[in-house]
Design a protein around this motif. Structure first.
Motif, PDB file in Angstrom:
ATOM      1  N   ALA A 101       0.830  -1.204   0.000  1.00  0.00           N
ATOM      2  CA  ALA A 101       0.000   0.000   0.000  1.00  0.00           C
ATOM      3  C   ALA A 101       0.867   1.258   0.000  1.00  0.00           C
ATOM      4  N   GLY A 102       1.970   1.233   0.743  1.00  0.00           N
ATOM      5  CA  GLY A 102       2.884   2.377   0.773  1.00  0.00           C
ATOM      6  C   GLY A 102       3.482   2.656  -0.591  1.00  0.00           C
ATOM      7  N   ASP A 103       3.823   1.589  -1.324  1.00  0.00           N
ATOM      8  CA  ASP A 103       4.345   1.758  -2.685  1.00  0.00           C
ATOM      9  C   ASP A 103       3.311   2.419  -3.589  1.00  0.00           C
ATOM     10  N   ILE A 104       2.068   1.983  -3.477  1.00  0.00           N
ATOM     11  CA  ILE A 104       1.006   2.559  -4.307  1.00  0.00           C
ATOM     12  C   ILE A 104       0.772   4.017  -3.927  1.00  0.00           C
ATOM     13  N   LYS A 105       0.794   4.312  -2.626  1.00  0.00           N
ATOM     14  CA  LYS A 105       0.582   5.691  -2.182  1.00  0.00           C
ATOM     15  C   LYS A 105       1.677   6.608  -2.736  1.00  0.00           C
ATOM     16  N   SER A 106       2.920   6.140  -2.739  1.00  0.00           N
ATOM     17  CA  SER A 106       4.024   6.932  -3.301  1.00  0.00           C
ATOM     18  C   SER A 106       3.809   7.186  -4.791  1.00  0.00           C
ATOM     19  N   THR A 107       3.360   6.173  -5.496  1.00  0.00           N
ATOM     20  CA  THR A 107       3.096   6.324  -6.932  1.00  0.00           C
ATOM     21  C   THR A 107       1.951   7.303  -7.161  1.00  0.00           C
ATOM     22  N   MET A 108       0.941   7.247  -6.306  1.00  0.00           N
ATOM     23  CA  MET A 108      -0.220   8.135  -6.464  1.00  0.00           C
ATOM     24  C   MET A 108       0.156   9.598  -6.285  1.00  0.00           C
ATOM     25  N   GLU A 109       1.224   9.873  -5.542  1.00  0.00           N
ATOM     26  CA  GLU A 109       1.661  11.262  -5.363  1.00  0.00           C
ATOM     27  C   GLU A 109       2.144  11.868  -6.681  1.00  0.00           C
ATOM     28  N   HIS A 110       2.604  10.994  -7.599  1.00  0.00           N
ATOM     29  CA  HIS A 110       3.138  11.471  -8.878  1.00  0.00           C
ATOM     30  C   HIS A 110       2.206  11.184 -10.048  1.00  0.00           C
ATOM     31  N   LEU A 111       1.332  10.230  -9.884  1.00  0.00           N
ATOM     32  CA  LEU A 111       0.464   9.791 -10.966  1.00  0.00           C
ATOM     33  C   LEU A 111      -0.943   9.632 -10.409  1.00  0.00           C
ATOM     34  N   HIS A 112      -1.831  10.481 -10.834  1.00  0.00           N
ATOM     35  CA  HIS A 112      -3.211  10.426 -10.338  1.00  0.00           C
ATOM     36  C   HIS A 112      -4.000   9.441 -11.186  1.00  0.00           C
ATOM     37  N   SER A 113      -4.379   8.335 -10.559  1.00  0.00           N
ATOM     38  CA  SER A 113      -5.070   7.262 -11.272  1.00  0.00           C
ATOM     39  C   SER A 113      -6.188   6.729 -10.393  1.00  0.00           C
ATOM     40  N   GLU A 114      -7.367   6.654 -10.962  1.00  0.00           N
ATOM     41  CA  GLU A 114      -8.509   6.120 -10.213  1.00  0.00           C
ATOM     42  C   GLU A 114      -8.299   4.639  -9.889  1.00  0.00           C
ATOM     43  N   ASP A 115      -7.677   3.901 -10.814  1.00  0.00           N
ATOM     44  CA  ASP A 115      -7.396   2.481 -10.562  1.00  0.00           C
ATOM     45  C   ASP A 115      -6.459   2.302  -9.369  1.00  0.00           C
ATOM     46  N   LEU A 116      -5.400   3.133  -9.319  1.00  0.00           N
ATOM     47  CA  LEU A 116      -4.476   3.061  -8.187  1.00  0.00           C
ATOM     48  C   LEU A 116      -5.179   3.417  -6.887  1.00  0.00           C
TER      49      LEU A 116
END
Length: 188
Positions: A101-116
């Motif tokens: 979940a932490g990895d996904i949260k870090s990615t979401m900070e740079h890439l806004h994706s509804e799937d993520l």
């Protein structure tokens, strides 16, 4: 849970072997054989999950490390299927899924994706469910409070996380509890 003396001896020897890659591969092989010989034994699966997880140290960001983490998660779910009261399996799932979940949260900070975002929300719910189940089965233990703290961090409930990490630290004042406490204070 019962294993022959041969398996018990092998388990303790495996702890020594985990210090290098060759030894780690032998431990994985040994744990997989343990499961084959004990298909209905939750502890055998738990040992295999820990072997996969231990093998991922240092290379969690590689494809091989991520594959081992995924295997560990699946084997822990099998552990729970065999023994729904295996509290340590729930606590281990909290740790592994929190990392994902932490990895996904870090990615979401740079890439806004509804799937993520949807995947993250599912993982946060899973972590909370597993942490609460562990707390129900084994209240007032170090791993339970760490798991609860991790689930609170994922929800950005930092005050509850700090309270849980402090309780964990009271039970066992380990560096892990102090690091999680410090990181949570910084995030707050």
């Amino acid at each position: 849970y019962y294993f022959t003396q041969e398996y018990q001896k092998s388990y303790f020897e495996s702890k020594i072997l985990m210090k290098n890659k060759d030894g780690q591969n032998k431990v994985i092989q040994w744990a997989e054989n343990l499961v084959k010989d004990n298909l209905e034994n939750a502890l055998a699966y738990y040992i295999l999950a820990n072997a996969y997880y231990s093998m991922s140290y240092g290379d969690m960001d590689t494809d091989e490390g991520k594959e081992r983490i995924e295997k560990a998660i699946n084997v822990l779910k099998k552990t729970i299927e065999l023994d729904p009261k295996f509290a340590n399996a729930y606590s281990s799932l909290v740790t592994l899924i929190t990392g994902e979940a932490g990895d996904i949260k870090s990615t979401m900070e740079h890439l806004h994706s509804e799937d993520l975002k949807n995947k993250y929300d599912i993982l946060v719910k899973d972590v909370a469910d597993y942490a609460n189940k562990a707390a129900t089965l084994q209240p007032n233990t170090f791993s339970t409070y760490l798991g609860l703290g991790q689930s609170f961090v994922l929800k950005d409930d930092f005050d509850s996380a700090i309270s849980s990490f402090n309780k964990a630290r009271e039970i066992a004042p380990t560096p892990e509890a102090l690091v999680l406490l410090g990181v949570t204070y910084l995030a707050k």
